[in-house]
Design an enzyme around this catalytic site. Structure first.
Site, PDB file in Angstrom:
ATOM      1  CG  ASP A   1      46.993  42.156  51.029  1.00 48.06           C
ATOM      2  OD1 ASP A   1      46.809  41.846  49.856  1.00 48.06           O
ATOM      3  OD2 ASP A   1      46.865  41.351  52.064  1.00 48.06           O
TER       4      ASP A   1
ATOM      5  CB  VAL B   1      42.567  34.646  46.406  1.00 51.22           C
ATOM      6  CG1 VAL B   1      41.419  34.582  47.237  1.00 51.22           C
ATOM      7  CG2 VAL B   1      42.931  33.043  45.764  1.00 51.22           C
TER       8      VAL B   1
ATOM      9  CB  SER C   1      42.070  35.187  34.454  1.00 49.58           C
ATOM     10  OG  SER C   1      42.195  34.413  35.499  1.00 49.58           O
TER      11      SER C   1
ATOM     12  CG  HIS D   1      42.064  39.358  32.534  1.00 45.73           C
ATOM     13  ND1 HIS D   1      42.020  38.239  31.382  1.00 45.73           N
ATOM     14  CD2 HIS D   1      43.061  38.730  33.218  1.00 45.73           C
ATOM     15  CE1 HIS D   1      42.985  37.389  31.616  1.00 45.73           C
ATOM     16  NE2 HIS D   1      43.450  37.771  32.676  1.00 45.73           N
TER      17      HIS D   1
END
Length: 716
Positions: free
Chosen positions: A343, A401, A429, A450
């Protein structure tokens, strides 16, 4: 050799003890018709040999017997009652023959002894298990009850209360737990198993163990005082119904059968079991639950086949920490694949690690793991702020995100830090895989992956094939998902992929009801209590997040404007625009507080009703059938469209996606099983009554043709 067939061999050991070995072709033993016939013939040969003093049952496999061959069930259960009764009676005659042999018998149990395998060991006088053994009667999970004497023998071996718990839950029992209640007589190390069982038989032959008294208990009525029996069965009925509910009749039927048979000897008790078994075998619930089992095997079989083309995944990475990244990292590490969690922000890494630690701590608290195993899993997760940490990763899962530009930028960056043959997958998604692939230098090494939230609980992973994704890429991601303990289904790229594409028409039907004054709490009640969803549409939207729902709905409207395009404000818009985002901020359709166990507790909120009244007017009552039709018809038709367009490859994969990804009621089996049960022609006629509501209610031409030909989606 006393007897030999492709599935069973019988030989005489020293001391005139016969050994019957289950040894079917393939990796496991199953009780199919061939094995049952072989067992019958083997027992006849054993009875005719006057030298035999005792019999031990063993297996050449790592498991004893995994159960009946469930692939035979649907065809068998479609037969007339008389045919089914004949089959059950013939099968039970074999088990009775085993139980009635004129000398002591024992089972040497390793690995699984489930269903018919468990019923086999119950027919012997003694049962010795090794430490790998797991024993159980899972039939109620298939909508039926044990049919080979399980409801009769188990209560007489371990007592009514224990038997009720075993049979109504269908859970596997570890060897140590089986020993505590008397289901097995000893637990030994694997290398000592056969010798221990044979020694028990020698003691029985020498009259040190009273095998005949044990046998007589199984042949007789239960020795329960009348008052104790009444209390036991009354309590069981209440507890079982509270868990199983009205949609799953098998657990309650099991209680009733055990109660009725408790005062009978073996012959009468078995007749009670036979009748209940046949009645349940004919239900739509049994057909649906057996269908789910077979579909699950089909999907896993496809995944296993794909594994032959897969690149081996020894190291993985996830980009984007937080709750989702932490969940993916936990799942990978806990199943043995080390993973780097990357991250750009230390707080996000801390959150991701805390999520993994929280999940592991819960496992330790429940006794399902140990502090040592927890430490090992956490050591398999490497947090990093630096891209250099992912250079040895075989698969990289991007989970940043849900924004196309940000994802595209991250994906383009990643390619510069990994090897030429590394596979990159996006956990998205809603965003098109083909769109994201445009930012990649090697789109053939890219696909979608997903995961559903929460990752550790939801069994499904959608693997999304883009137009450039190679077969090796898809196979490798499928294999990695399987290695993570997930059930992967491969779908082709389209807005919403498969699961979200069929979910949002359901939400559109819900929005339509609210636009006409429908009560969201009343709709939830119907969809939960009557149709069987774990959550109604309003509650589900609150859990997913109204912001997420609002965004995904816009994606779907853009992708399918003819059916999912919007002409005005709907209930999701109303909630979103009033910053009612659901559980995440404590208010959505419902208002949320924390209960004494720290879980979210929902309550009806007058504010929600006020906002909806301002937008759509006064409340109006709808009949339950109307609510079900208006929400489910759009989902069903969209699912059929996905099959017709090749988004999903088969009815089996579609139904597993719905059950595992959305919680579609298992007792209905999925959309295609539901259609077949209802009758495609009946569904088309129902949908036509609602056709005036718009494109989502228009059945396809292929559906009409299938209906006209009295066809079905499943062949069995």
């Amino acid at each position: 050799m006393i007897y030999q067939s492709p599935t069973i061999q019988v030989e005489l050991l020293e001391d005139n003890i016969a050994k019957l070995c289950f040894n079917a072709p393939g990796s496991v033993n199953k009780f199919d018709r061939e094995t049952l016939a072989s067992l019958d013939a083997a027992l006849d040969s054993i009875k005719q040999d006057s030298n035999i003093k005792a019999l031990v049952l063993t297996s050449s496999k790592d498991t004893f017997i995994v159960g009946a061959d469930i692939t035979e069930f649907l065809g068998l259960f479609a037969q007339d009652d008389a045919v089914l009764l004949s089959w059950v009676e013939q099968a039970n005659a074999v088990f009775n023959k085993l139980e009635d042999l004129p000398f002591p018998t024992a089972s040497a149990i390793k690995g699984f002894a489930l269903g018919g395998g468990c019923e086999t060991i119950l027919a012997t006088d003694f049962r010795v298990a090794d430490t790998t053994a797991k024993i159980g009667l899972p039939e109620t999970k298939l909508g039926i009850i044990p049919g080979f004497g399980g409801t009769v023998r188990l209560p007489r071996v371990i007592g009514a209360d224990n038997a009720l718990e075993w049979i109504t839950t269908g859970k596997d029992q570890r060897a140590e737990d089986a020993l505590k209640v008397g289901a097995v007589d000893a637990v030994v190390a694997p290398q000592a198993l056969e010798a221990a069982a044979i020694q028990m038989l020698k003691d029985a032959v020498a009259e040190k163990l009273d095998w005949q008294a044990r046998r007589n208990r199984k042949l007789s009525a239960l020795t329960l005082p009348k008052l104790e029996a009444m209390m036991s069965f009354t309590t069981a009925k209440g507890m079982v119904f509270a868990v199983a509910g009205k949609h799953y009749p098998a657990p309650m039927a099991a209680v009733s059968v055990i109660e009725q048979a408790s005062t009978k000897g073996r012959a009468e008790a078995l007749q009670i079991e036979h009748q209940a078994f046949i009645k349940l075998a004919k239900t739509d619930v049994a057909k649906a639950l057996i269908g789910i089992f077979l579909n699950d095997q089909f999907v896993k079989g496809k995944a296993k086949k794909a594994g032959k083309l897969a690149k081996e995944v020894n190291n993985a990475a996830v980009l984007g920490a937080g709750i989702m990244g932490g969940g993916i990292a936990y799942q990978s590490a806990s199943k043995g694949t080390p993973i780097v969690m990357k991250d750009i922000a230390q707080p996000a890494l801390d959150l991701g690690l805390n999520e993994a630690a929280k999940l592991l701590s819960a496992q330790v608290a429940r006794g399902r793991s140990t502090p040592e195993k927890m430490a090992k899993v956490l050591n398999n997760i490497t947090p990093s702020l630096d891209y250099a940490a992912i250079k040895h990763s075989d698969v990289v899962v991007e989970a940043v995100v849900e924004h196309p530009k940000i994802k595209a930028q991250v994906l383009a960056e990643v390619e510069g830090y990994v090897s030429e043959d590394a596979i990159i997958a996006s956990n998205t998604s809603t965003i098109s895989i083909n769109l994201l692939a445009k930012s990649m230098k090697k789109p053939e090494r890219f696909c979608g992956m997903h995961f559903f939230n929460p990752v550790h609980k939801m069994p499904l992973v959608e693997v999304i094939r883009g137009e450039h994704s190679s077969e090796e890429t898809i196979a490798s991601v499928v294999a990695y998902a399987s290695k993570m303990g997930k059930t992967p289904i491969v779908v082709n790229d389209c807005p919403g992929f498969f699961v979200n594409r069929v979910l949002f028409p359901y939400f559109a039907g819900f929005n339509g009801l609210l636009a006409e004054g429908g009560d969201f709490a009343a709709i939830d009640k119907v969809m939960e209590k009557q149709f069987g969803w774990p959550m109604g549409p309003a509650y589900l939207l609150d859990v997913v997040g109204l912001d997420t729902g609002h965004h995904a709905q816009a994606v779907m409207a853009e992708g399918f404007p003819d059916r999912m395009g919007k002409s005005g404000t709907d209930a999701i818009d109303v909630m979103f625009e009033n910053k009612r985002l659901g559980q995440k901020n404590g208010k959505g359709f419902y208002v949320y507080s924390v209960d004494s166990r720290g879980k979210p507790k929902k309550d009806v909120d007058p504010t929600s009703y006020g906002l909806l009244k301002d937008a759509f007017g006064e409340l109006k009552a709808f009949e339950a059938d109307d609510i079900i039709a208006r929400t489910m018809i759009p989902m069903i038709i969209e699912t059929v469209r996905c099959l017709e367009e090749g988004i999903v490859a088969s009815p089996a994969e579609a139904d597993m996606g719905l059950v595992y990804g959305l919680g579609f009621p298992p007792f209905r089996g999925g959309v295609f099983r539901y259609l077949d049960t209802m009758g495609v022609a009946n569904f088309v006629a129902l949908a036509d009554k609602y056709a005036h509501l718009g494109g989502l209610y228009q059945v396809t031409d292929a559906m009409r043709t299938l209906a006209a030909n009295n066809g079905s989606y499943y062949q069995a």
